[in-house]
Design a protein around this motif. Structure first.
Motif, PDB file in Angstrom:
ATOM      1  N   GLY A 349       0.659  -1.088   0.088  1.00 44.88           N
ATOM      2  CA  GLY A 349       0.014  -0.055  -0.082  1.00 44.88           C
ATOM      3  C   GLY A 349       0.821   1.102  -0.190  1.00 44.88           C
ATOM      4  N   THR A 351       3.281   4.246  -1.000  1.00 42.41           N
ATOM      5  CA  THR A 351       3.690   4.447  -2.425  1.00 42.41           C
ATOM      6  C   THR A 351       5.225   4.692  -2.420  1.00 42.41           C
ATOM      7  OG1 THR A 351       3.356   7.067  -1.476  1.00 42.41           O
ATOM      8  CG2 THR A 351       1.506   5.637  -2.822  1.00 42.41           C
ATOM      9  N   SER A 360      -6.047  -2.579  -8.769  1.00 42.93           N
ATOM     10  CA  SER A 360      -7.362  -2.216  -8.947  1.00 42.93           C
ATOM     11  C   SER A 360      -8.366  -3.445  -9.328  1.00 42.93           C
ATOM     12  CB  SER A 360      -7.489  -1.011  -9.883  1.00 42.93           C
ATOM     13  OG  SER A 360      -7.179  -1.788 -11.239  1.00 42.93           O
ATOM     14  N   ASN A 366      -8.440  -0.750   2.224  1.00 43.96           N
ATOM     15  CA  ASN A 366      -7.666   0.495   2.357  1.00 43.96           C
ATOM     16  C   ASN A 366      -6.740   0.564   1.205  1.00 43.96           C
ATOM     17  OD1 ASN A 366      -6.273  -1.853   2.788  1.00 43.96           O
ATOM     18  ND2 ASN A 366      -4.817  -0.879   4.357  1.00 43.96           N
ATOM     19  N   ALA A 367      -7.206   0.412  -0.146  1.00 45.57           N
ATOM     20  CA  ALA A 367      -6.555   0.638  -1.189  1.00 45.57           C
ATOM     21  C   ALA A 367      -7.011   1.857  -1.804  1.00 45.57           C
ATOM     22  CB  ALA A 367      -6.839  -0.398  -2.149  1.00 45.57           C
ATOM     23  N   SER A 368      -5.990   2.665  -2.651  1.00 50.88           N
ATOM     24  CA  SER A 368      -6.235   3.977  -3.051  1.00 50.88           C
ATOM     25  C   SER A 368      -6.786   3.760  -4.467  1.00 50.88           C
ATOM     26  CB  SER A 368      -5.122   4.905  -3.334  1.00 50.88           C
ATOM     27  OG  SER A 368      -3.992   4.166  -3.725  1.00 50.88           O
ATOM     28  N   GLN A 369      -6.350   2.673  -5.199  1.00 47.33           N
ATOM     29  CA  GLN A 369      -6.868   2.426  -6.765  1.00 47.33           C
ATOM     30  C   GLN A 369      -8.406   2.026  -6.399  1.00 47.33           C
ATOM     31  OE1 GLN A 369      -3.871   0.244  -8.901  1.00 47.33           O
ATOM     32  NE2 GLN A 369      -2.377   1.301  -7.856  1.00 47.33           N
ATOM     33  N   HIS A 370      -9.081   2.069  -7.835  1.00 51.12           N
ATOM     34  CA  HIS A 370     -10.362   1.641  -7.885  1.00 51.12           C
ATOM     35  C   HIS A 370     -10.624   0.271  -7.053  1.00 51.12           C
ATOM     36  CE1 HIS A 370     -14.470   0.976  -9.506  1.00 51.12           C
ATOM     37  NE2 HIS A 370     -13.828  -0.092  -9.847  1.00 51.12           N
TER      38      HIS A 370
END
Length: 769
Positions: A349, A351, A360, A366-370
């Protein structure tokens, strides 16, 4: 008298210590002459025509290599220029870069067998065609047999099993269309087996697993099916490449010394074996586009040498184990388009410039991508289980139906046999009345394999998705209503967005305004033609949408083109000093240029009608996660012609095609130039670089203008070859520019020279150490 004996002894000693010239026997020179005639005088063997010296001491270029020992040829390597090309004949696409119908592969191999001391034989891209005869085994001293990139079909000759000295067998990029032989374990010294890019069928032979010496095994891009056996017995194996087949078993146990494992685009199912986490030397693992389920083993991510891990587009599910760690060398991870849920491990997770993570299309919390809702993954897994039950029921029904069909077939065969006996004598009379004018069955082979060659000419189109019509609503959902966060850029060819289809596939969507007067029917014809262009180095056109609602700025219609999404940026970025960690060395640049040149050569000659004026620029060359180049924006001249450009008055299709063809060569010249010097500096442009071409003529000039990364990683000979072809491509005189076939051949030649130089340098370094 004493002085005479002293003089005589000195002369004898001097003669004994003269270096041996290994002058070639006359009979073997004649064999080379005959081989040249068989191969219809290819350019690499042109040096033999007027050469009167000893061929063993021939200072040969990289595309021809002859080595001798004790007056006999032991090594013959010829790199030809007969590249793939097709011509339409009676509705079939027939390769026209093969040797002529007069060529007899049987006679050719008979002539080769007159070189009994031959240990290395490499005949690449020479247009050799036909069924490889069993008599190839007469070359019993062979250690290396490489017949890559020809047009050989049929089966691999069984008598090769007697060539026990072979340690390298490479028959890649041909048209072998039978099963993989089950006698390969007879080759007890085999280390490299490469049969990729053929049409081999049937199951993976278990006999391969008995070859203890095997280090490299490549059977990708074939039609192998069924189960993959336990491979742990291949204790020396370093590279396993079985991509793009139809293998549908669970993943097998693998040998522990593997470095690269490529199993993508098959139908593997079940869980990823925990044993994969014990592959301590593994660096590159690609299991994408299969049907693997369950949670991935946690120790797979923490392998000490792993740098590339691709598990995308499977059915992986469940949460990650607590405390999952990532190895220090792990630079790329793709777990997208699965059914993973729960919390994302911190090492995936966070960056970082040192690690790229694609995740995605899952249900991670808790993932930022879709990500999808948790219920989406739950329902998808439930549907999968129901589908499995239905499949079992269907299989039982099919088995019962097949039994009934079998009984009826037996009865039908009995009836047909009775009728056949009554007509047998009549048939024999007719057969005798038909003359056979085909030497060595050449004509019958061509006719029999016409459809087969036509299919091969499509370059991996089997299984390729058909170009589909998208609705505007689908594209709105895919781009979050064309949200700015999905916007990739804008140029002369409209706006470009990134999108995610409902099935999780990442796409690039180009939006173009089109005139109200544009013929939709003509436009669809052109789009259909473009959608059928499938090549490993072209960005695939997946579909399109024509919106007539009049919502663009001018009130006209809009055209949306949906392409596959290529993740690793464009070639220009990898030439820029702004990204020093990405800058490519010379051999990598050559590999990319060769890939693009193959794609353009295919667009010009491999399809009917050809596609020209293909917008060749460094920022239209995209690189995938393996740094394989893919050309984008090709064929757009066909689209813009329909959208906005009426045919110029007085300029017919033939003259325009010639102009476009010359334009591709010229534009590719600037791609070559940027590969040499780096991206064209804004404000200086083409005129500046054309003036700077004179600098390439001297060593000081090259040091001043050529990219330092190129200078420190290239051989001077390889660099000179590319400089020469670059000058020809951007020549102001159109008649002086080369064909694209010549461009491709020169790049391949330069790459081979560079590979030889790199190997020599590595050998020297090893010797010093």
């Amino acid at each position: 008298m004493g002085c005479f004996y002293l003089f005589f002894s000195v002369i004898v000693s001097w003669a004994l210590f003269l270096p041996s010239t290994h002058e070639l026997q006359t009979s073997q020179s004649q064999v080379l002459t005959q081989l040249r005639k068989h191969l219809e005088f290819p350019s690499p063997l042109g040096v033999l025509e007027n050469y009167t010296g000893d061929l063993c001491n021939l200072s040969s270029p990289a595309h021809l290599s002859i080595s001798c020992q004790e007056n006999s040829i032991t090594e013959l390597k010829v790199m030809g220029d007969r590249l793939f090309n097709v011509t339409e004949f009676n509705g079939f696409a027939i390769p026209n870069k093969t040797l002529s119908e007069k060529f007899s592969i049987d006679s050719f191999v008979t002539t080769l067998s007159r070189l009994p001391s031959l240990r290395v034989l490499s005949l690449v891209s020479l247009g050799i065609w036909g069924r490889l005869p069993d008599k190839i085994h007469r070359l019993s001293s062979l250690e290396v047999l490489d017949l890559s990139s020809n047009f050989i079909f049929g089966s691999i000759p069984p008598k090769i099993s007697t060539m026990v000295k072979l340690h390298t067998l490479s028959l890649e990029v041909n048209y072998f269309n039978e099963t993989v032989p089950d006698w390969l374990d007879s080759l007890s010294n085999l280390t490299i087996l490469c049969l990729k890019n053929n049409q081999l069928k049937g199951q993976f032979p278990s006999s391969i697993c008995r070859i203890k010496t095997l280090t490299d095994l490549a059977l990708s891009h074939n039609e192998l099916s069924g189960k993959l056996p336990d491979m742990s017995t291949l204790t020396s194996l370093h590279v396993l490449d079985l991509r793009e087949n139809d293998l549908d078993s669970e993943l097998p146990v693998l040998p522990k010394r593997l470095v690269t494992v490529l199993l993508s685009k098959n139908s593997f199912s079940g869980k990823i074996p925990v044993q994969f986490g014990d592959l301590s030397q593994l660096q590159h693992l690609d299991l994408s586009f299969n049907y693997l389920s369950g949670a991935p083993p946690s120790n797979l991510f923490s392998l000490p040498e792993i740098s590339y891990l691709n598990l995308a587009s499977n059915m992986l599910s469940g949460p990650f184990p607590n405390g999952l760690n990532c190895g220090g060398k792990l630079g790329f991870v793709d777990i997208s388009n699965n059914k993973l849920a729960g919390d994302l491990p911190s090492c995936l997770g966070s960056t970082s410039d040192e690690r790229v993570v694609e995740l995605s299309g899952n249900c991670l919390a808790n993932a930022s991508q879709h990500q999808h809702d948790h219920s989406y993954c739950t329902k998808a897994l439930a549907r999968r289980k129901q589908s499995s039950v239905r499949e079992i029921v269907v299989l039982v029904a099919v088995a019962i139906g097949a039994l009934l069909v079998l009984v009826l077939s037996v009865l039908a065969v009995i009836c047909l046999c009775r009728r056949y006996r009554s007509r047998k004598s009549e048939h024999n009379i007719f057969a005798k009345a038909v003359p056979d004018n085909s030497p060595n069955d050449l004509c019958s082979n061509i006719v029999t394999n016409a459809r087969y060659i036509s299919q091969a000419a499509k370059l991996e189109t089997h299984g390729a998705p058909v170009c589909r019509l998208f609705s505007l609503e689908e594209l709105r959902v895919a781009t979050n209503d064309f949200d700015f966060s999905m916007f990739l850029g804008e140029g002369s060819m409209g706006k470009l967005y990134k999108g995610k289809l409902e099935n999780g596939t990442s796409v690039a969507i180009r939006s173009l305004a089109i005139s109200k007067k544009c013929s939709t029917n003509n436009l669809k014809v052109q789009l259909d033609s473009l959608s059928k262009l499938h090549h490993p180095h072209l960005v695939g056109l997946l579909g399109h949408c024509i919106d007539s609602s009049g919502q663009d700025d001018s009130g006209g219609k809009r055209l949306f083109l949906v392409y596959e999404y290529i993740s690793s940026g464009n070639y220009r970025t990898y030439l820029s000093e702004n990204y020093p960690e990405k800058v490519l060395k010379w051999s990598d640049r050559l590999a990319i240029l060769i890939g693009v040149a193959k794609a353009v050569h295919f667009l010009h000659t491999g399809v009917i009608p050809g596609s020209f004026n293909n917008r060749l620029k460094t920022n239209n060359i995209l690189l995938d996660e393996h740094r394989i180049p893919k050309l984008s924006d090709y064929g757009m001249s066909l689209i813009t012609e329909e959208i906005e450009k009426p045919e110029a008055k007085g300029e017919g299709p033939k003259s325009r095609r010639k102009k476009d063809l010359e334009g591709d060569v010229y534009n590719f010249g600037f791609v070559l130039l940027e590969s040499l010097v780096g991206p064209i500096v804004s404000g200086k442009g083409e005129t500046f670089l054309l003036n700077e071409m004179a600098s390439f003529g001297s060593q000081d000039g090259r040091r001043r203008i050529v990219d330092p990364v190129v200078l420190t990683t290239c051989s001077q000979e390889s660099l000179s070859i590319v400089v020469s072809i670059t000058k020809k491509c951007i020549s102001p005189e159109v008649s002086s520019r080369p064909s694209f076939e010549d461009v491709l051949w020169n790049l391949q030649y330069a790459a081979q020279v560079q590979a030889t130089a790199d190997a020599d340098q590595k050998s020297d370094a090893t010797s010093v150490s």
